[in-house]
Write a protein that holds these residues in place. Sequence first.
Motif, PDB file in Angstrom:
ATOM      1  N   TYR A  65      11.829 -11.468  -6.902  1.00 21.23           N
ATOM      2  CA  TYR A  65      11.080 -10.758  -5.874  1.00 21.23           C
ATOM      3  C   TYR A  65      10.443  -9.499  -6.456  1.00 21.23           C
ATOM      4  CZ  TYR A  65      10.206  -7.544  -2.072  1.00 21.23           C
ATOM      5  OH  TYR A  65       9.613  -6.630  -1.239  1.00 21.23           O
ATOM      6  N   ARG A  66      11.181  -8.739  -7.251  1.00 18.98           N
ATOM      7  CA  ARG A  66      10.668  -7.493  -7.831  1.00 18.98           C
ATOM      8  C   ARG A  66       9.498  -7.768  -8.778  1.00 18.98           C
ATOM      9  NH1 ARG A  66      16.067  -7.233  -7.827  1.00 18.98           N
ATOM     10  NH2 ARG A  66      17.039  -5.645  -6.556  1.00 18.98           N
ATOM     11  N   TYR A  67       9.624  -8.810  -9.566  1.00 19.75           N
ATOM     12  CA  TYR A  67       8.553  -9.173 -10.504  1.00 19.75           C
ATOM     13  C   TYR A  67       7.280  -9.541  -9.732  1.00 19.75           C
ATOM     14  CZ  TYR A  67       6.069 -11.657 -14.189  1.00 19.75           C
ATOM     15  OH  TYR A  67       5.133 -12.081 -15.082  1.00 19.75           O
ATOM     16  N   GLN A  68       7.414 -10.347  -8.685  1.00 14.09           N
ATOM     17  CA  GLN A  68       6.261 -10.745  -7.881  1.00 14.09           C
ATOM     18  C   GLN A  68       5.636  -9.540  -7.188  1.00 14.09           C
ATOM     19  OE1 GLN A  68       4.883 -13.882  -7.723  1.00 14.09           O
ATOM     20  NE2 GLN A  68       3.232 -12.848  -6.658  1.00 14.09           N
ATOM     21  N   ALA A  69       6.444  -8.622  -6.649  1.00 17.90           N
ATOM     22  CA  ALA A  69       5.926  -7.434  -5.967  1.00 17.90           C
ATOM     23  C   ALA A  69       5.157  -6.547  -6.943  1.00 17.90           C
ATOM     24  CB  ALA A  69       7.067  -6.654  -5.323  1.00 17.90           C
ATOM     25  N   THR A  70       5.684  -6.380  -8.147  1.00 13.02           N
ATOM     26  CA  THR A  70       5.002  -5.572  -9.163  1.00 13.02           C
ATOM     27  C   THR A  70       3.678  -6.209  -9.552  1.00 13.02           C
ATOM     28  OG1 THR A  70       7.105  -4.764 -10.022  1.00 13.02           O
ATOM     29  CG2 THR A  70       5.204  -4.590 -11.479  1.00 13.02           C
ATOM     30  N   ARG A  71       3.667  -7.505  -9.747  1.00 10.98           N
ATOM     31  CA  ARG A  71       2.439  -8.212 -10.108  1.00 10.98           C
ATOM     32  C   ARG A  71       1.397  -8.088  -8.988  1.00 10.98           C
ATOM     33  NH1 ARG A  71       3.155 -14.160 -12.187  1.00 10.98           N
ATOM     34  NH2 ARG A  71       4.429 -14.137 -10.335  1.00 10.98           N
ATOM     35  N   ASP A  72       1.836  -8.225  -7.735  1.00 13.13           N
ATOM     36  CA  ASP A  72       0.915  -8.088  -6.601  1.00 13.13           C
ATOM     37  C   ASP A  72       0.342  -6.675  -6.514  1.00 13.13           C
ATOM     38  OD1 ASP A  72       1.406 -10.718  -6.003  1.00 13.13           O
ATOM     39  OD2 ASP A  72       2.707 -10.295  -4.279  1.00 13.13           O
ATOM     40  N   GLU A  73       1.181  -5.669  -6.737  1.00 19.98           N
ATOM     41  CA  GLU A  73       0.706  -4.272  -6.702  1.00 19.98           C
ATOM     42  C   GLU A  73      -0.338  -4.023  -7.772  1.00 19.98           C
ATOM     43  OE1 GLU A  73       4.077  -1.693  -6.995  1.00 19.98           O
ATOM     44  OE2 GLU A  73       4.898  -2.372  -5.082  1.00 19.98           O
ATOM     45  N   ARG A  74      -0.118  -4.546  -8.942  1.00 19.82           N
ATOM     46  CA  ARG A  74      -1.066  -4.369 -10.034  1.00 19.82           C
ATOM     47  C   ARG A  74      -2.388  -5.075  -9.767  1.00 19.82           C
ATOM     48  NH1 ARG A  74       3.052  -4.886 -15.141  1.00 19.82           N
ATOM     49  NH2 ARG A  74       4.013  -2.853 -14.830  1.00 19.82           N
ATOM     50  N   GLN A  75      -2.340  -6.150  -8.995  1.00 17.43           N
ATOM     51  CA  GLN A  75      -3.559  -6.882  -8.676  1.00 17.43           C
ATOM     52  C   GLN A  75      -4.192  -6.379  -7.374  1.00 17.43           C
ATOM     53  OE1 GLN A  75      -2.304 -10.985  -8.659  1.00 17.43           O
ATOM     54  NE2 GLN A  75      -2.180 -11.095 -10.881  1.00 17.43           N
ATOM     55  N   GLY A  76      -3.589  -5.352  -6.771  1.00 15.68           N
ATOM     56  CA  GLY A  76      -4.140  -4.745  -5.575  1.00 15.68           C
ATOM     57  C   GLY A  76      -3.876  -5.512  -4.290  1.00 15.68           C
ATOM     58  N   LYS A  77      -2.888  -6.391  -4.299  1.00 18.49           N
ATOM     59  CA  LYS A  77      -2.550  -7.176  -3.111  1.00 18.49           C
ATOM     60  C   LYS A  77      -1.545  -6.411  -2.264  1.00 18.49           C
ATOM     61  CE  LYS A  77      -3.118 -11.615  -5.423  1.00 18.49           C
ATOM     62  NZ  LYS A  77      -2.416 -12.830  -5.843  1.00 18.49           N
ATOM     63  N   LYS A  78      -1.662  -6.555  -0.961  1.00 17.19           N
ATOM     64  CA  LYS A  78      -0.678  -5.971  -0.030  1.00 17.19           C
ATOM     65  C   LYS A  78       0.404  -6.985   0.250  1.00 17.19           C
ATOM     66  CE  LYS A  78      -3.073  -2.230   1.108  1.00 17.19           C
ATOM     67  NZ  LYS A  78      -2.698  -0.905   1.020  1.00 17.19           N
ATOM     68  N   GLN A  79       1.600  -6.484   0.547  1.00 16.93           N
ATOM     69  CA  GLN A  79       2.705  -7.387   0.876  1.00 16.93           C
ATOM     70  C   GLN A  79       2.713  -7.664   2.348  1.00 16.93           C
ATOM     71  OE1 GLN A  79       6.310  -5.697  -0.582  1.00 16.93           O
ATOM     72  NE2 GLN A  79       5.780  -6.134  -2.685  1.00 16.93           N
TER      73      GLN A  79
END
Length: 71
Positions: free
Chosen positions: A57-71
């Motif tokens: 989960y942490r890895y996916q959240a970090t990747r999404d943040e770097r790509q500018g995606k909201k959770q």
Amino acid sequence: MLFQIFTEREECKATEVATNSPFAEWDKTFGDPRLCAAIADRITFRCTLIQTGTDSYRYQATRDERQGKKQ
């Protein structure tokens, strides 16, 4: 320093390592392919490897943040 810790604990104490990276990518983390191979050798000697095959989960959240995606 990490290599020294693994070496001192080898065959004396249990050591658990968790990572999101496959062994093939560890040289990027450690920077030196020889050091990477030595560390992998130390921690895989008489070990049990458990591969879940999923991203954390942490890895996916970090990747999404770097790509500018909201959770």
